[in-house]
Scaffold this motif. Structure first.
Motif, PDB file in Angstrom:
ATOM      1  N   ALA A   1      43.223  44.587  48.028  1.00  0.00           N
ATOM      2  CA  ALA A   1      43.715  43.809  46.889  1.00  0.00           C
ATOM      3  C   ALA A   1      45.231  43.719  46.944  1.00  0.00           C
ATOM      4  N   ARG A   2      45.880  44.810  47.367  1.00  0.00           N
ATOM      5  CA  ARG A   2      47.342  44.832  47.429  1.00  0.00           C
ATOM      6  C   ARG A   2      47.855  43.822  48.454  1.00  0.00           C
ATOM      7  N   GLN A   3      47.150  43.791  49.592  1.00  0.00           N
ATOM      8  CA  GLN A   3      47.514  42.861  50.665  1.00  0.00           C
ATOM      9  C   GLN A   3      47.434  41.410  50.174  1.00  0.00           C
ATOM     10  N   ILE A   4      46.362  41.069  49.499  1.00  0.00           N
ATOM     11  CA  ILE A   4      46.167  39.699  49.006  1.00  0.00           C
ATOM     12  C   ILE A   4      47.256  39.353  47.997  1.00  0.00           C
ATOM     13  N   GLN A   5      47.561  40.313  47.132  1.00  0.00           N
ATOM     14  CA  GLN A   5      48.601  40.091  46.108  1.00  0.00           C
ATOM     15  C   GLN A   5      49.952  39.816  46.783  1.00  0.00           C
ATOM     16  N   LEU A   6      50.265  40.582  47.827  1.00  0.00           N
ATOM     17  CA  LEU A   6      51.541  40.409  48.532  1.00  0.00           C
ATOM     18  C   LEU A   6      51.577  39.060  49.237  1.00  0.00           C
ATOM     19  N   ILE A   7      50.467  38.700  49.844  1.00  0.00           N
ATOM     20  CA  ILE A   7      50.412  37.413  50.551  1.00  0.00           C
ATOM     21  C   ILE A   7      50.573  36.258  49.564  1.00  0.00           C
ATOM     22  N   ASN A   8      49.954  36.378  48.414  1.00  0.00           N
ATOM     23  CA  ASN A   8      50.119  35.327  47.395  1.00  0.00           C
ATOM     24  C   ASN A   8      51.567  35.217  46.970  1.00  0.00           C
ATOM     25  N   THR A   9      52.227  36.365  46.802  1.00  0.00           N
ATOM     26  CA  THR A   9      53.647  36.346  46.442  1.00  0.00           C
ATOM     27  C   THR A   9      54.434  35.618  47.528  1.00  0.00           C
ATOM     28  N   LEU A  10      54.116  35.929  48.787  1.00  0.00           N
ATOM     29  CA  LEU A  10      54.865  35.323  49.891  1.00  0.00           C
ATOM     30  C   LEU A  10      54.663  33.819  49.966  1.00  0.00           C
ATOM     31  N   LEU A  11      53.488  33.350  49.569  1.00  0.00           N
ATOM     32  CA  LEU A  11      53.237  31.910  49.634  1.00  0.00           C
ATOM     33  C   LEU A  11      53.759  31.186  48.403  1.00  0.00           C
ATOM     34  N   GLU A  12      53.771  31.856  47.273  1.00  0.00           N
ATOM     35  CA  GLU A  12      54.025  31.128  46.030  1.00  0.00           C
ATOM     36  C   GLU A  12      55.386  31.393  45.401  1.00  0.00           C
ATOM     37  N   GLU A  13      56.019  32.494  45.767  1.00  0.00           N
ATOM     38  CA  GLU A  13      57.263  32.878  45.102  1.00  0.00           C
ATOM     39  C   GLU A  13      58.470  32.204  45.776  1.00  0.00           C
ATOM     40  N   GLU A  14      59.449  31.822  45.001  1.00  0.00           N
ATOM     41  CA  GLU A  14      60.662  31.216  45.565  1.00  0.00           C
ATOM     42  C   GLU A  14      61.879  32.116  45.352  1.00  0.00           C
ATOM     43  N   ALA A  15      61.831  32.951  44.306  1.00  0.00           N
ATOM     44  CA  ALA A  15      63.009  33.748  43.950  1.00  0.00           C
ATOM     45  C   ALA A  15      63.230  34.853  44.991  1.00  0.00           C
TER      46      ALA A  15
END
Ligand code: SAM
Length: 345
Positions: free
Chosen positions: A13-27
Motif C-alpha cells: 500500500a505504501r508503494q502505491i501511495q508513493l507512486i501516486n504521489t510521484l505521478l500526481e504531485e507537482e509541489a
C-alpha cells in the motif's frame, strides 16, 4: 519499512501511495519526500549498499555509472516525476492507438530499480504491458529481480538482459511500441545516451515511440551574477541570465538514424555547427555555455535548472581569452568520454 507480508495483491500500500504521489504531485516538497521514501524502500528490497555498488564501468562509448549512483537518480525528483508521467501518458496513448494489444516497452539502462517504469508496472496488468529490461551492470539485474519480486511486478517483465545497449542487437522480433533510455548527463557528456540511441533507433520500427522524444542542445551566453539573482528570485520580471546563440544538436530517433549512417560512412556523428557570437552580448553575458532541453513525451519536458540533467554546462569565460571571440564551432565526440568539442574564433 514495508515487508512483503504487508502487501496486498503483490503491491504494498505504501508503494502505491508513493507512486501516486510521484505521478500526481507537482509541489517540490512532497515530491522530494516521496522520492526519498521510495529510495529507502527500494534500496532495502534490492540490498543496495553504497560502498559495494559504487563502481562505474568504462565502456568504449562512455561511462555506465555504478548501481548506487544509478539508484540515486531517483532523487532528482522533478526529472523522475516528469519521466514517469511522460511514460505513463505514452503507454496510455499506445493502448488507445493499438486496442487489445499488449504494449511492449524496451527500457535500456534500468539501474537497480527500473525507476522510470515502476508506475506503469503498478497501474497496468501483465496482459496490458510487457517490459524488456536491459542494463550493462550484472549487479543491477540481480537487484532488479529482487525489487520486482518484492513489488509483485515480475509478471510484467518480458526479459532481463545484461548487455551493452550501445552494441546490443535485438533478437526478439516482437514489436517494440515504446523504447526508453535515460543514460545521460548534461550536454550529453560522459554517459552513452547518444551511442545507445544510434545503436537502438535504427533497429526499431519508424513508429516506435522513443523516450525522450527529443534532446535539444543549445549554445548560450550567460551572466553569472544575473544567474545568482535568478536563483534567489531577484532577477527583474522579463529579464533572463542568458542569451541563446542557437541550436547545436537535436537527438531523437530520426537524427540518431541519420548520425548512425554518417558514422557508418566514416563521417563524424555531427556535422560541424557554427554559431556567431554577437560582440555586444558577449560583453554583458561573458560565459559560453551549453543548455540541455529534454522533451520527454508530448508536453512532459525538462528545461534548464529543472534537473541535474539540464544544468547549463559552462565552457569558456571570455575575459580569460586574449580577445573576444566572434564565432564558436561545435562537434560531437563519440567514444570513451563523449561530449562536445568546441573552438572559438
Ligand atoms: C543515469 S542511470 C539511470 C537509471 C534509471 N534509468 C533512472 O532513470 O533512474 C543510467 C543507467 O544506464 C546503465 N547504462 C549506461 N550505459 C549503458 C549501456 N551502454 N548499456 C546498458 N546499460 C547502460 C547504467 O548501468 C545505469 O544503470
Amino acid at each position: 519499512m514495508t515487508r512483503r507480508g504487508e502487501q496486498t495483491g503483490g503491491h504494498s500500500a505504501r508503494q502505491i501511495q508513493l507512486i501516486n504521489t510521484l505521478l500526481e504531485e507537482e509541489a517540490p516538497l512532497p515530491l522530494k519526500q516521496a522520492t526519498d521514501q521510495l529510495f529507502t524502500l527500494l534500496a532495502a528490497y534490492a540490498g543496495l549498499e553504497e560502498p559495494v555498488h559504487r563502481d562505474n564501468l568504462k565502456l568504449p562509448t562512455g561511462t555506465a555509472i555504478g548501481p548506487y549512483w544509478a539508484a540515486m537518480c531517483l532523487k532528482d525528483f522533478l526529472r523522475t516525476q516528469r519521466f514517469m508521467s511522460g511514460i505513463y501518458r505514452a503507454v496510455s496513448d499506445a493502448r488507445k492507438k493499438n486496442p487489445g494489444e499488449q504494449i511492449h516497452i524496451l527500457y535500456a539502462g534500468t539501474g537497480p530499480f527500473a525507476t522510470l517504469v515502476l508506475p506503469i508496472m503498478a497501474r497496468f496488468s501483465a496482459k496490458e504491458i510487457a517490459v524488456t529490461l536491459l542494463d550493462v551492470h550484472a549487479a543491477n539485474l540481480v537487484m532488479l529481480e529482487k525489487v520486482l519480486d518484492a513489488l509483485g511486478f515480475q509478471d510484467r517483465v518480458k526479459a532481463f538482459i545484461q548487455a551493452d545497449a550501445a552494441t546490443y542487437q535485438l533478437t526478439d522480433s516482437s514489436k517494440v511500441h515504446i523504447a526508453i533510455a535515460e543514460t545521460m548527463q548534461h550536454a550529453l557528456e560522459r554517459e552513452p545516451q547518444a551511442a545507445i540511441s544510434l545503436n537502438l533507433a535504427p533497429q526499431l520500427a519508424a513508429d516506435t515511440v522513443w523516450i525522450p522524444q527529443n534532446i535539444r542542445i543549445k549554445a548560450a551566453l550567460m551572466n553569472m551574477q544575473k544567474d545568482r539573482d535568478r536563483q534567489f528570485g531577484l532577477l527583474p520580471e522579463g529579464e533572463t541570465s542568458y542569451r541563446i546563440l542557437g541550436r547545436v544538436l537535436d537527438l531523437n530517433a530520426h537524427t540518431a538514424r541519420e548520425m548512425a549512417v554518417r558514422i557508418a560512412e566514416n563521417h563524424p556523428a555531427l556535422e560541424e555547427c557554427r554559431l556567431d557570437i554577437p560582440a555586444e552580448q558577449a560583453k554583458t553575458f561573458p560565459w559560453l555555455a551549453l543548455f540541455t532541453h529534454i522533451q520527454i513525451y508530448g508536453s512532459y519536458a525538462l528545461h534548464a535548472w529543472d534537473s541535474a540533467l539540464c544544468a547549463p554546462r559552462l565552457l569558456a569565460h571570455f575575459p580569460d581569452l586574449p580577445s573576444l571571440p566572434q564565432q564558436v564551432n561545435f562537434t560531437y565526440r563519440m567514444g570513451v568520454t563523449p561530449g562536445f568539442d568546441f573552438s572559438l574564433h
